[in-house]
Scaffold this active site. Structure first.
Site, PDB file in Angstrom:
ATOM      1  N   GLY A 158      29.616  -6.662  51.622  1.00  0.00           N
ATOM      2  CA  GLY A 158      28.944  -5.737  52.619  1.00  0.00           C
ATOM      3  C   GLY A 158      29.710  -5.656  53.954  1.00  0.00           C
ATOM      4  O   GLY A 158      29.326  -4.486  54.634  1.00  0.00           O
ATOM      5  N   ASP A 194      18.426 -10.566  56.000  1.00  0.00           N
ATOM      6  CA  ASP A 194      17.211 -10.020  55.229  1.00  0.00           C
ATOM      7  C   ASP A 194      16.163 -11.096  55.100  1.00  0.00           C
ATOM      8  O   ASP A 194      15.602 -11.567  55.980  1.00  0.00           O
ATOM      9  CB  ASP A 194      17.492  -9.521  53.814  1.00  0.00           C
ATOM     10  CG  ASP A 194      16.546  -8.626  53.261  1.00  0.00           C
ATOM     11  OD1 ASP A 194      15.531  -8.049  53.593  1.00  0.00           O
ATOM     12  OD2 ASP A 194      16.420  -8.941  52.045  1.00  0.00           O
TER      13      ASP A 194
HETATM   14  P1  IMP Z   1      19.387 -12.505  52.402  1.00  0.00           P
HETATM   15  O1  IMP Z   1      19.923 -13.518  52.039  1.00  0.00           O
HETATM   16  O2  IMP Z   1      18.017 -12.031  51.765  1.00  0.00           O
HETATM   17  O3  IMP Z   1      19.150 -12.469  53.905  1.00  0.00           O
HETATM   18  O4  IMP Z   1      20.273 -11.176  52.018  1.00  0.00           O
HETATM   19  C1  IMP Z   1      21.244 -10.994  52.880  1.00  0.00           C
HETATM   20  C2  IMP Z   1      22.179 -10.058  51.854  1.00  0.00           C
HETATM   21  O5  IMP Z   1      21.196  -9.194  51.185  1.00  0.00           O
HETATM   22  C3  IMP Z   1      23.074  -9.099  52.615  1.00  0.00           C
HETATM   23  O6  IMP Z   1      24.206  -9.603  52.921  1.00  0.00           O
HETATM   24  C4  IMP Z   1      23.252  -8.007  51.972  1.00  0.00           C
HETATM   25  O7  IMP Z   1      24.200  -8.058  51.015  1.00  0.00           O
HETATM   26  C5  IMP Z   1      21.988  -7.776  50.805  1.00  0.00           C
HETATM   27  N1  IMP Z   1      20.958  -7.026  51.464  1.00  0.00           N
HETATM   28  C6  IMP Z   1      19.588  -7.114  52.321  1.00  0.00           C
HETATM   29  N2  IMP Z   1      19.152  -6.221  52.627  1.00  0.00           N
HETATM   30  C7  IMP Z   1      20.043  -5.138  51.969  1.00  0.00           C
HETATM   31  C8  IMP Z   1      19.808  -3.657  52.117  1.00  0.00           C
HETATM   32  O8  IMP Z   1      18.834  -3.008  52.428  1.00  0.00           O
HETATM   33  N3  IMP Z   1      20.645  -3.052  51.317  1.00  0.00           N
HETATM   34  C9  IMP Z   1      21.813  -3.598  50.697  1.00  0.00           C
HETATM   35  N4  IMP Z   1      21.902  -4.777  50.674  1.00  0.00           N
HETATM   36  C10 IMP Z   1      21.026  -5.683  51.083  1.00  0.00           C
HETATM   37 MG    MG Z   2      25.958  -9.342  51.758  1.00  0.00          MG
END
Ligand code: IMP
Ligand code: MG
Length: 180
Positions: A46, A105
């Protein structure tokens, strides 16, 4: 995988992203002004567009490396289990390191990656995320620099995907599902 139909509503324009990156690059360049070579670590996949634009604004000698961690698969929910799919090519011991993430996130991915890289004893370790969804946080972590704080919406574009699509949009948009 059969998918519901959706449209994408623009949330952050390409112009706003570029302006914010310019601001952030000044702060980062001054934070690392004494470094002899900054290791910029992009989290695949991403962050690939963000890191490309960011490094070109940095007024510093940089080296670029990538790490791939997975927690989402093809869905819209974090699995909360972070796996390292591809590790760095280079050693970071004693080096100045900047981790570049697309979105924080739940926080599981960034906290896992920071703990992993910290265990390798870098001289300085900082992180930047283009987007932050603070209301979704489950792990107490915050990137050192944030591009934009956004509400709890699923977003795509500027490198960010939904089931491997829409990474090539120049802006950030939110996914809105529609009836068939
Ligand atoms: P976390 O581990 O939940 O903080 O997620 C982080 C990863 O989830 C990010 O690096 C993104 O790749 C993916 N992610 C989180 N939110 C979104 C979104 O709204 N769209 C697409 N990918 C997301
Ligand atoms: Mg990611």
């Amino acid at each position: 995988m059969s998918q519901k139909k959706y449209v994408i509503d623009q949330m952050i324009s390409a112009k706003s992203i570029a302006a914010r990156i310019e601001e952030l690059s000044h702060e980062i360049s001054s934070e690392f002004s004494s470094t002899n070579k900054l290791v910029v670590v992009g989290l695949l996949r991403g962050s690939f567009v963000f890191i490309a634009d960011l490094v070109r604004e940095l007024d510093l000698p940089v080296e670029v490396d990538f790490l791939e961690a997975s927690s989402y698969g093809d869905g819209m929910e974090s699995s909360r289990e972070v796996r390292i799919l591809k590790d760095l090519r280079g050693a970071i011991e004693g080096r100045d390191v900047l981790v570049v993430e697309d979105i924080v996130d739940t926080g599981f991915t960034l906290s896992h990656v920071i703990a992993l890289l910290q265990s390798r004893n870098p001289a300085k370790l900082k992180s930047i995320a283009l987007l932050d969804k603070p209301t979704r946080r489950e792990v107490d972590i915050c990137a050192d620099w944030i591009g934009f704080e956004i509400p709890d919406e699923f977003v795509v574009g500027y490198g960010i995907d939904y089931a491997q699509r829409n990474r090539n949009l120049g802006y950030i948009g939110k996914v809105r599902f529609i009836e068939d």
